[in-house]
Design an enzyme around this catalytic site. Structure first.
Site, PDB file in Angstrom:
ATOM      1  N   CYS A  98      35.370  39.585  47.333  1.00 19.60           N
ATOM      2  CA  CYS A  98      35.905  39.473  45.991  1.00 19.60           C
ATOM      3  C   CYS A  98      36.171  39.226  45.152  1.00 19.60           C
ATOM      4  CB  CYS A  98      35.298  37.222  46.375  1.00 19.60           C
ATOM      5  SG  CYS A  98      36.920  36.713  44.486  1.00 19.60           S
ATOM      6  N   CYS A 142      34.507  36.504  42.414  1.00 24.57           N
ATOM      7  CA  CYS A 142      33.189  36.673  42.125  1.00 24.57           C
ATOM      8  C   CYS A 142      32.212  37.006  43.335  1.00 24.57           C
ATOM      9  CB  CYS A 142      33.295  34.533  42.612  1.00 24.57           C
ATOM     10  SG  CYS A 142      33.737  34.335  44.297  1.00 24.57           S
ATOM     11  N   CYS A 177      39.823  32.287  48.460  1.00 18.49           N
ATOM     12  CA  CYS A 177      38.331  32.513  47.881  1.00 18.49           C
ATOM     13  C   CYS A 177      37.970  31.177  48.143  1.00 18.49           C
ATOM     14  CB  CYS A 177      37.512  33.125  46.717  1.00 18.49           C
ATOM     15  SG  CYS A 177      35.789  33.738  46.754  1.00 18.49           S
ATOM     16  N   CYS A 190      35.673  31.194  44.645  1.00 17.22           N
ATOM     17  CA  CYS A 190      36.193  30.881  43.039  1.00 17.22           C
ATOM     18  C   CYS A 190      37.565  29.924  42.866  1.00 17.22           C
ATOM     19  CB  CYS A 190      35.805  31.893  42.395  1.00 17.22           C
ATOM     20  SG  CYS A 190      36.747  33.198  42.806  1.00 17.22           S
ATOM     21  N   CYS A 219      46.713  39.184  55.140  1.00 14.96           N
ATOM     22  CA  CYS A 219      47.209  40.207  54.440  1.00 14.96           C
ATOM     23  C   CYS A 219      47.045  39.505  52.904  1.00 14.96           C
ATOM     24  CB  CYS A 219      49.166  39.235  54.553  1.00 14.96           C
ATOM     25  SG  CYS A 219      49.898  40.890  53.552  1.00 14.96           S
TER      26      CYS A 219
HETATM   27 FE    FE Z   1      35.792  34.707  44.414  1.00 14.04          FE
END
Ligand code: FE
Length: 157
Positions: free
Chosen positions: A75, A78, A124, A127, A147
């Site tokens: 990510c 984060c 995510c 976060c 995607c």
């Molecule tokens: Fe994240």
């Protein structure tokens, strides 16, 4: 009613329940909480727009849609590990595409009916950063296509 019509109805019903079940599974706790100002400062405008305001980068422009090194895609907000390069494939969509996440708990799925479409948004789980959408038209073994915006990802070898 002809039997093939019944089959189509059965398949549509199964698909609808599947999407609903996935969406309900995804009520996990967000672990990283920051204010809007903190996110803007940390991410910069482009990543803030995509990760925090659910934006979309233009297709074929992101840094990872043609990227094929071995490693993990984390990510960009984060650092949580989201996808492995082993599940990455070229979907032809112009966005990095994966047939599965690295771990089922890493990603939240949320029903998205914006823009007159019925889609499943992916975020995510740590976060709440917007990643992209997941579609049921991917390759084996899962049949799913995650995607994802390149700007939402940070590749690590
Ligand atoms: Fe994240």
């Amino acid at each position: 009613m002809k039997s093939h019509n019944l089959l189509i109805i059965a398949l549509l019903t199964a698909f609808t329940f599947n999407v609903t079940a996935q969406t309900n599974e995804s009520n996990m706790k967000t672990k990283v909480n920051k204010t809007e100002d903190e996110w803007v400062e940390e991410l910069g405008e482009e990543k803030f727009y995509i990760l925090r305001e659910c934006g979309t980068e233009p297709p074929f422009t992101g840094k990872y849609y043609k990227h094929d090194e071995k490693g993990s895609y984390n990510c960009a907000g984060c650092g949580a590990m989201l996808f492995s390069s082993t599940s990455k494939y070229d979907s032809g969509s112009g966005w990095p595409s994966f047939y599965e996440s690295i771990d089922k708990t890493a990603i939240k799925e949320i029903e998205d009916n914006s823009l007159g479409m019925s889609r499943v948004e992916i975020k995510c789980a740590s976060c709440d950063g917007h990643l992209g959408h997941v579609f049921p038209d991917g390759p084996a073994p899962t049949g799913m296509r995650y995607c994802v915006n390149s700007a939402s990802l940070d590749f690590k070898k």
